[in-house]
Design a protein around this motif. Sequence first.
Motif, mmCIF file in Angstrom:
data_model
loop_
_atom_site.group_PDB
_atom_site.id
_atom_site.type_symbol
_atom_site.label_atom_id
_atom_site.label_comp_id
_atom_site.label_asym_id
_atom_site.label_seq_id
_atom_site.Cartn_x
_atom_site.Cartn_y
_atom_site.Cartn_z
ATOM 1 N N THR A 56 0.848 -1.182 0.000
ATOM 2 C CA THR A 56 0.000 0.000 0.000
ATOM 3 C C THR A 56 0.885 1.233 0.000
ATOM 4 O O THR A 56 1.981 1.217 0.576
ATOM 5 C CB THR A 56 -0.956 0.013 1.208
ATOM 6 N N LYS A 58 0.792 5.368 0.754
ATOM 7 C CA LYS A 58 0.067 6.509 1.309
ATOM 8 C C LYS A 58 0.623 7.787 0.693
ATOM 9 O O LYS A 58 1.817 8.082 0.836
ATOM 10 C CB LYS A 58 0.214 6.550 2.832
ATOM 11 N N ASP A 60 -1.466 10.811 0.886
ATOM 12 C CA ASP A 60 -2.116 11.944 1.535
ATOM 13 C C ASP A 60 -1.347 12.354 2.783
ATOM 14 O O ASP A 60 -0.458 11.646 3.242
ATOM 15 C CB ASP A 60 -3.570 11.610 1.883
ATOM 16 N N GLN A 62 -1.226 13.720 6.909
ATOM 17 C CA GLN A 62 -1.925 13.496 8.167
ATOM 18 C C GLN A 62 -1.233 14.269 9.275
ATOM 19 O O GLN A 62 0.004 14.292 9.342
ATOM 20 C CB GLN A 62 -1.956 11.997 8.501
ATOM 21 N N GLY A 74 -3.543 6.727 8.748
ATOM 22 C CA GLY A 74 -4.664 6.556 7.834
ATOM 23 C C GLY A 74 -4.240 6.070 6.460
ATOM 24 O O GLY A 74 -3.164 6.416 5.959
ATOM 25 N N ASN A 75 -5.096 5.246 5.843
ATOM 26 C CA ASN A 75 -4.840 4.727 4.490
ATOM 27 C C ASN A 75 -3.482 4.037 4.404
ATOM 28 O O ASN A 75 -2.749 4.186 3.422
ATOM 29 C CB ASN A 75 -4.909 5.858 3.453
ATOM 30 N N ASN A 77 -2.508 0.354 5.463
ATOM 31 C CA ASN A 77 -2.600 -1.024 5.938
ATOM 32 C C ASN A 77 -2.652 -1.968 4.749
ATOM 33 O O ASN A 77 -3.002 -1.567 3.628
ATOM 34 C CB ASN A 77 -3.817 -1.217 6.847
ATOM 35 N N LYS A 159 -0.978 -3.013 9.986
ATOM 36 C CA LYS A 159 -1.081 -1.559 9.927
ATOM 37 C C LYS A 159 -0.017 -0.949 10.841
ATOM 38 O O LYS A 159 0.692 -1.667 11.568
ATOM 39 C CB LYS A 159 -2.472 -1.091 10.347
#
Length: 201
Positions: A56, A58, A60, A62, A74-75, A77, A159
Amino acid sequence: MSQLKLKHSGGNSVIIAGPSSNPAADRTLTLPGNGDGTILTTANSSLGKVLQVVQTIKTDQQTIVVSDGNVDIGNFNVNITPSATSSKILIHFTISIGGTDYLALNLVRGSTNIIQGNADGSNRMRCSIAANQAEAFNPRPHSFSYLDSPSSTGTLNYKVTADLSNYSNNYTAFINRDKTYDDDNYTMLPTSTLIAMEIGA
């Protein structure tokens, strides 16, 4: 080429065949005399092989403050389903963190912290990796790897959680951005990655 045929009662056989070409010298294959075992063939042996990879990314940003407590990144995992209970799962993550304050990161499987520092005292923050920045500019990558032994063929969720030091109520940390977040060409917006690999064992 000589052969040794081991015939099953059902009629089929396993053949141990001599080498297809003449070896440079005599070779010896020694069987253990004090334990049982199963011969792994090149057709079915997955020992040490990477069987699957999931990732995954990420992109974005945070913001994490002290009052958040221990929160998920967030986002960020991955789900992976091992093909055998003997498989290991190699987890690697790199998180880009900005700000000048102290952030504790934990690798979590399901709801369990699977690797942390030793408990020494009751107030210290246990974590998988500790992150802190030297300056407000230029978010920096923090990496961590761990070989997990989940002993499962169910779907596993990995995560990363973050817990900001409560030394100061003004502490703030940033994921994929710096502290200033100026809209200018010196402000960098990096990514963070989380990878899970099934390793045959």
